[in-house]
Structure formats: C-alpha cells, structure tokens
Scaffold this active site. Structure first.
Site, PDB file in Angstrom:
ATOM      1  N   ARG A  25      45.864 -11.994  41.790  1.00  0.00           N
ATOM      2  CA  ARG A  25      45.777 -13.455  41.548  1.00  0.00           C
ATOM      3  C   ARG A  25      47.071 -14.021  40.973  1.00  0.00           C
ATOM      4  O   ARG A  25      47.016 -14.932  40.140  1.00  0.00           O
ATOM      5  CB  ARG A  25      44.637 -13.815  40.595  1.00  0.00           C
ATOM      6  CG  ARG A  25      43.255 -13.588  41.107  1.00  0.00           C
ATOM      7  CD  ARG A  25      42.704 -14.802  41.855  1.00  0.00           C
ATOM      8  NE  ARG A  25      41.542 -14.368  42.612  1.00  0.00           N
ATOM      9  CZ  ARG A  25      40.284 -14.608  42.243  1.00  0.00           C
ATOM     10  NH1 ARG A  25      40.038 -15.326  41.186  1.00  0.00           N
ATOM     11  NH2 ARG A  25      39.291 -14.153  42.958  1.00  0.00           N
ATOM     12  N   ARG A  29      45.512 -20.720  39.470  1.00  0.00           N
ATOM     13  CA  ARG A  29      45.409 -21.937  38.654  1.00  0.00           C
ATOM     14  C   ARG A  29      46.250 -21.944  37.393  1.00  0.00           C
ATOM     15  O   ARG A  29      46.421 -22.995  36.792  1.00  0.00           O
ATOM     16  CB  ARG A  29      43.942 -22.183  38.301  1.00  0.00           C
ATOM     17  CG  ARG A  29      43.159 -22.738  39.474  1.00  0.00           C
ATOM     18  CD  ARG A  29      41.696 -22.528  39.274  1.00  0.00           C
ATOM     19  NE  ARG A  29      41.410 -21.101  39.256  1.00  0.00           N
ATOM     20  CZ  ARG A  29      40.188 -20.592  39.198  1.00  0.00           C
ATOM     21  NH1 ARG A  29      39.153 -21.376  39.118  1.00  0.00           N
ATOM     22  NH2 ARG A  29      40.016 -19.282  39.207  1.00  0.00           N
ATOM     23  N   ARG A  38      46.499 -27.782  44.915  1.00  0.00           N
ATOM     24  CA  ARG A  38      45.039 -27.846  44.959  1.00  0.00           C
ATOM     25  C   ARG A  38      44.480 -29.223  44.646  1.00  0.00           C
ATOM     26  O   ARG A  38      43.337 -29.527  44.994  1.00  0.00           O
ATOM     27  CB  ARG A  38      44.448 -26.791  44.012  1.00  0.00           C
ATOM     28  CG  ARG A  38      44.504 -25.373  44.558  1.00  0.00           C
ATOM     29  CD  ARG A  38      43.386 -25.088  45.567  1.00  0.00           C
ATOM     30  NE  ARG A  38      42.112 -24.930  44.876  1.00  0.00           N
ATOM     31  CZ  ARG A  38      41.166 -25.835  44.780  1.00  0.00           C
ATOM     32  NH1 ARG A  38      41.331 -27.019  45.352  1.00  0.00           N
ATOM     33  NH2 ARG A  38      40.058 -25.609  44.122  1.00  0.00           N
ATOM     34  N   ASP A  74      41.150 -15.377  50.655  1.00  0.00           N
ATOM     35  CA  ASP A  74      40.075 -14.886  49.790  1.00  0.00           C
ATOM     36  C   ASP A  74      39.369 -13.773  50.549  1.00  0.00           C
ATOM     37  O   ASP A  74      39.499 -13.668  51.774  1.00  0.00           O
ATOM     38  CB  ASP A  74      39.101 -16.025  49.442  1.00  0.00           C
ATOM     39  CG  ASP A  74      38.223 -15.648  48.246  1.00  0.00           C
ATOM     40  OD1 ASP A  74      38.672 -15.807  47.102  1.00  0.00           O
ATOM     41  OD2 ASP A  74      37.102 -15.153  48.475  1.00  0.00           O
ATOM     42  N   TYR A 152      28.042 -10.737  48.365  1.00  0.00           N
ATOM     43  CA  TYR A 152      28.150 -12.196  48.456  1.00  0.00           C
ATOM     44  C   TYR A 152      27.300 -12.746  49.595  1.00  0.00           C
ATOM     45  O   TYR A 152      26.698 -13.817  49.453  1.00  0.00           O
ATOM     46  CB  TYR A 152      29.613 -12.620  48.613  1.00  0.00           C
ATOM     47  CG  TYR A 152      30.365 -12.510  47.302  1.00  0.00           C
ATOM     48  CD1 TYR A 152      30.203 -13.467  46.309  1.00  0.00           C
ATOM     49  CD2 TYR A 152      31.205 -11.433  47.044  1.00  0.00           C
ATOM     50  CE1 TYR A 152      30.860 -13.371  45.098  1.00  0.00           C
ATOM     51  CE2 TYR A 152      31.881 -11.320  45.835  1.00  0.00           C
ATOM     52  CZ  TYR A 152      31.700 -12.296  44.872  1.00  0.00           C
ATOM     53  OH  TYR A 152      32.351 -12.187  43.675  1.00  0.00           O
TER      54      TYR A 152
HETATM   55  O1  CP3 Z   1      45.422 -12.175  44.336  1.00  0.00           O
HETATM   56  C1  CP3 Z   1      45.904 -13.139  44.966  1.00  0.00           C
HETATM   57  O2  CP3 Z   1      46.756 -13.918  44.448  1.00  0.00           O
HETATM   58  C2  CP3 Z   1      45.535 -13.307  46.409  1.00  0.00           C
HETATM   59  C3  CP3 Z   1      44.460 -14.202  46.685  1.00  0.00           C
HETATM   60  C4  CP3 Z   1      43.063 -13.807  46.292  1.00  0.00           C
HETATM   61  C5  CP3 Z   1      42.093 -14.758  45.874  1.00  0.00           C
HETATM   62  N1  CP3 Z   1      40.900 -14.129  45.752  1.00  0.00           N
HETATM   63  C6  CP3 Z   1      42.356 -16.186  45.669  1.00  0.00           C
HETATM   64  C7  CP3 Z   1      41.386 -17.006  44.935  1.00  0.00           C
HETATM   65  C8  CP3 Z   1      42.420 -12.575  46.346  1.00  0.00           C
HETATM   66  C9  CP3 Z   1      42.983 -11.205  46.672  1.00  0.00           C
HETATM   67  C10 CP3 Z   1      41.049 -12.796  46.027  1.00  0.00           C
HETATM   68  C11 CP3 Z   1      40.045 -11.717  46.022  1.00  0.00           C
HETATM   69  C12 CP3 Z   1      38.666 -12.042  45.650  1.00  0.00           C
HETATM   70  N2  CP3 Z   1      37.972 -13.180  45.877  1.00  0.00           N
HETATM   71  C13 CP3 Z   1      37.793 -11.114  45.037  1.00  0.00           C
HETATM   72  C14 CP3 Z   1      38.141  -9.685  44.693  1.00  0.00           C
HETATM   73  C15 CP3 Z   1      38.857  -9.573  43.390  1.00  0.00           C
HETATM   74  C16 CP3 Z   1      38.040  -9.983  42.217  1.00  0.00           C
HETATM   75  O3  CP3 Z   1      38.353 -11.040  41.624  1.00  0.00           O
HETATM   76  O4  CP3 Z   1      37.101  -9.241  41.851  1.00  0.00           O
HETATM   77  C17 CP3 Z   1      36.559 -11.751  44.858  1.00  0.00           C
HETATM   78  C18 CP3 Z   1      35.326 -11.158  44.228  1.00  0.00           C
HETATM   79  C19 CP3 Z   1      36.682 -13.067  45.399  1.00  0.00           C
HETATM   80  C20 CP3 Z   1      35.632 -14.106  45.474  1.00  0.00           C
HETATM   81  C21 CP3 Z   1      35.988 -15.298  44.698  1.00  0.00           C
HETATM   82  N3  CP3 Z   1      36.958 -16.224  45.082  1.00  0.00           N
HETATM   83  C22 CP3 Z   1      35.451 -15.722  43.469  1.00  0.00           C
HETATM   84  C23 CP3 Z   1      34.354 -15.001  42.697  1.00  0.00           C
HETATM   85  C24 CP3 Z   1      36.098 -16.912  43.122  1.00  0.00           C
HETATM   86  C25 CP3 Z   1      35.757 -17.793  41.957  1.00  0.00           C
HETATM   87  C26 CP3 Z   1      36.307 -17.280  40.711  1.00  0.00           C
HETATM   88  C27 CP3 Z   1      37.585 -17.986  40.420  1.00  0.00           C
HETATM   89  O5  CP3 Z   1      38.530 -17.306  39.976  1.00  0.00           O
HETATM   90  O6  CP3 Z   1      37.604 -19.209  40.619  1.00  0.00           O
HETATM   91  C28 CP3 Z   1      37.057 -17.193  44.129  1.00  0.00           C
HETATM   92  C29 CP3 Z   1      38.009 -18.316  44.170  1.00  0.00           C
HETATM   93  C30 CP3 Z   1      39.475 -17.979  44.275  1.00  0.00           C
HETATM   94  N4  CP3 Z   1      40.019 -17.017  45.078  1.00  0.00           N
HETATM   95  C31 CP3 Z   1      40.548 -18.640  43.590  1.00  0.00           C
HETATM   96  C32 CP3 Z   1      41.735 -18.042  44.002  1.00  0.00           C
HETATM   97  C33 CP3 Z   1      43.137 -18.411  43.605  1.00  0.00           C
HETATM   98  C34 CP3 Z   1      40.394 -19.855  42.683  1.00  0.00           C
HETATM   99  C35 CP3 Z   1      40.316 -21.015  43.604  1.00  0.00           C
HETATM  100  C36 CP3 Z   1      40.771 -22.333  43.042  1.00  0.00           C
HETATM  101  O7  CP3 Z   1      39.952 -23.019  42.439  1.00  0.00           O
HETATM  102  O8  CP3 Z   1      41.932 -22.726  43.273  1.00  0.00           O
END
Ligand code: CP3
Length: 351
Positions: A25, A29, A38, A74, A152
């Site tokens: 990540r 944000r 965003r 994602d 999911y």
């Molecule tokens: O790591 C990176 O920078 C690459 C991009 C990336 C994202 N999600 C962007 C994202 C990667 C590799 C993921 C993986 C991901 N997504 C996982 C596996 C890793 C982990 O966290 O356990 C999972 C379970 C998800 C599913 C997911 N996506 C969730 C549960 C959420 C909400 C939680 C949160 O942090 O908001 C997301 C949203 C998400 N994916 C964001 C980002 C940058 C936040 C989105 C935003 O509001 O801008």
C-alpha cells in the site's frame, strides 16, 4: 526488458549489501497527491484508467528511494468479470452487491479472459515498466489468493473474522467449494501470467484471511489450489512469486511445501522464529508493525534497526517491508525514516 535489481535478486535468494525496501500500500491515502487524485475519481475509476493507475503507482517512487513498485489495482476488481458486483464504499471498504449464497451463484460465475477483464491493469503495467526500467526499479504485479477471493465473494464479514460462511460452504457443499476454487484458480493463474507478459518483474499473492484456517483445513481445502496457481504460473514465466499468508503463522509448516520464491511475514512473529518454522527455505519479506510508523521518529528508527538485525539472522535474504499495508494518516516522515534507515544499513561480514 526487466530490471535486474536488489529486490529481484533478493527474492531469488541472492543477498545484497543491504535488504531492499518497499511497502505494501505504498500508494494510498497517506499521500496528499493520492488523495488529490481520489477527490476527482472513484477507486474503481483510478484502477480502470491506465493513465491514473500508472500515475498513482509512481507517486511514492517520486517521494522515496524505494527498491520496488507495486501496480495500483486491488485484489477484488478482477472478480467483476466473473459476474461479481463490486463497489468500494467511502469509509467502509469493498462491498459485494451479489454475494454467493447458493450453488447456482457459483455455477453462473465465469472465468474471464484477463486481457478483456483487466486489460486496463495490463496497460498500466506497460506504462509503469517503461517509466521505471531506465531507473532500474522493478514493478510487482499481484492477485488475491483463491481462498481470500472466495472470502470476499461470499461477503464474509471481517468483523466476525471466524469465516463461518466460507467454512460452512467447505463442510456442507464440498463440490460447490471445489467448483468455486477451480474457477478462482483459473482466473488468478491467467491474470498473473498476463501481468508477467505485460512486464512485471515479480508477483505477489495476497492471502489475507487464511489465518482463520486450521492446519487440517489449509492442507486439504486451500493448499492444493494454491499449488495449482503456482504451478500454472511457473509453467509460463520465471518471475519470482511471493506468498503473503496474513496471520498464517500456524500454517508455516504447510506453507513451506509451496513452490514459491519468498514469503511475506506479518508483525506477529520475529523473522528468525518464522525462518525456523519455514525450515529456512524462503527469503522473508517484512515485518515492521504498520502502527510503529505513528510513533516518534527515533522509535521508528530503532524498530526498523531491530527488524534489520533480525533479518540479518535468517538463512535466505530479507526484504524490508511492513507486516501489512501502510495505514491511512501514516506520517510521510516516518515512511521516509524507514527508507533512510534501510538504505544506510550494511550487512557485516559473517565471522
Ligand atoms: O499495495 C499497493 O499499493 C497496491 C495496491 C493494492 C490495494 N489493495 C489498493 C487499495 C493492493 C495490493 C491491495 C490488496 C488488497 N485489497 C488486499 C490484500 C492485502 C490486505 O490488505 O490484506 C485486500 C484484502 C484488499 C481488499 C480491500 N481493498 C479492502 C479490504 C479495502 C478497504 C480497506 C482500506 O484500506 O480502505 C480496499 C481498498 C483499497 N485498496 C485502497 C487502496 C489504496 C483504499 C482505497 C481508497 O479509498 O482510496
């Protein structure tokens, strides 16, 4: 052409003069330039617009001297082409509009062509690779592991965190479970192969919910499908594969059977302890607690140094990272401090 780099050689088992560093990540944000994008575009729009996905992927690389990038996407958006409705809800996270509830819901899932389903990510990869190759920085691609994607797709709640729905499917409808996993294996394998063809230098498989499994369940209901993914990907590309079993310490003995190149480790265990549990087989990535980045900078420095010293004790190379993704509101100065501390560190000659 793929970049030859400290990160990729470390994932392949060759230790450099210091560990490479990147963050899960790392685009997100906590960066004002990410929040600016965003404000104008939804999460799915950023993922689906190659120029925006590429721009956001590169943002942390312009701030920090990182040894790797990870493509902005994602784990869940590839489910859309299978017939699963996905939205990211502000302040809540992902929401599935039509979660799997019965066998029919599994039977109607399709296995999409990755070029049709996720062509936007493949385009973004090509553009990031052409920007990063001259800088010698490798790009990682990724996918969700089948178990975590199933979690999911079933709209399993993170709060209950016991995996009741997924376990009920496994126990009450073994054939439905098999059909779901076979479709996910196919989707994930073809998607990872397409990312390698588009130019990524490594691939990471995220298994964020696998910590709910007993070793017995993991052995019979999860590991065989993961093996299929890794075997299929290996058959068509030689890029290193990293596996991240979040909370999966109790599964280490079984995970050590997987033919992956490296394993990512959460913060709940020390690197030398987990190295022994993995029978010293893998380069290990991790495992600073993401919350440490909210501490004063001298604590950040001290804790980073502690992980570096623990990483120096493992058999295979260490790749510096967090034990999970960077949290929103993480101070940028703390991220910079970790990078600075890692880049100043040198392994001493073994005596
Ligand atoms: O790591 C990176 O920078 C690459 C991009 C990336 C994202 N999600 C962007 C994202 C990667 C590799 C993921 C993986 C991901 N997504 C996982 C596996 C890793 C982990 O966290 O356990 C999972 C379970 C998800 C599913 C997911 N996506 C969730 C549960 C959420 C909400 C939680 C949160 O942090 O908001 C997301 C949203 C998400 N994916 C964001 C980002 C940058 C936040 C989105 C935003 O509001 O801008």
């Amino acid at each position: 052409m793929r970049a030859h780099s400290l990160l990729i050689s470390s994932l392949r088992g060759i230790r450099g003069e210091r560990p490479p560093v990147w963050f899960m990540r790392q685009a997100g944000r906590y960066l004002p330039e990410y929040r600016a994008v965003r404000e104008k575009h939804s999460m799915l729009d950023v993922i689906r617009t190659p120029e925006l996905a590429a721009q956001v992927t590169l943002q942390p690389l312009d701030r920090f001297e990182l040894d790797g990038a990870i493509i902005f996407a994602d784990i869940l958006n590839p489910l859309i082409g299978m017939g699963i409705e996905l939205d990211f809800v502000e302040g809540e996270g992902p929401r599935i509009g039509n979660p799997i509830q019965q066998r029919d819901d599994i039977s109607r899932l399709v296995v999409p062509d990755p070029y049709e389903n996720t062509g936007y990510t493949l385009e973004a990869i090509k553009s990031v690779v052409s920007a990063l190759t001259p800088r010698g920085i490798p790009l990682l691609g990724f996918a969700g592991a089948p178990f975590t994607l199933a979690w999911y797709a079933l709209a399993e709640s993170g709060k209950s965190a016991q995996g009741k729905r997924i376990k009920e499917l496994i126990y009450n409808d073994p054939q439905g479970w098999r059909e779901l996993m076979e479709k996910l294996v196919e989707m994930v394998s073809t998607y990872l192969i397409a990312q390698a063809e588009a130019g990524v230098s490594a691939l990471q498989l995220f298994d964020s919910w696998v910590g709910v499994c007993s070793p017995q369940m993991y052995r019979t209901e999860v590991l065989p499908y993961l093996e299929q993914v890794v075997t299929q990907v290996r058959a068509s590309t030689s890029v290193p594969i990293v596996y991240f079993p979040l909370g999966g310490l109790g599964l280490a003995d079984l995970v050590s059977e997987l033919p992956v190149d490296a394993v990512s480790v959460d913060w709940r265990v020390s690197l030398p302890t987990v190295d022994a549990a993995y029978h010293h087989r893998f380069p290990l990535q991790g495992n600073l607690d993401p919350v440490i980045l909210f501490a004063p900078l001298d604590t950040v420095r001290r804790e980073t140094a502690r992980i570096l010293h623990e990483g120096a004790q493992i058999t295979k190379p260490h790749i510096m990272n967090l034990g999970h993704g960077i949290l929103p509101h993480t101070p940028i100065s703390a991220v910079a401090e970790v990078v600075k501390t890692v880049r100043a560190f040198r392994y001493r000659e073994e005596s």
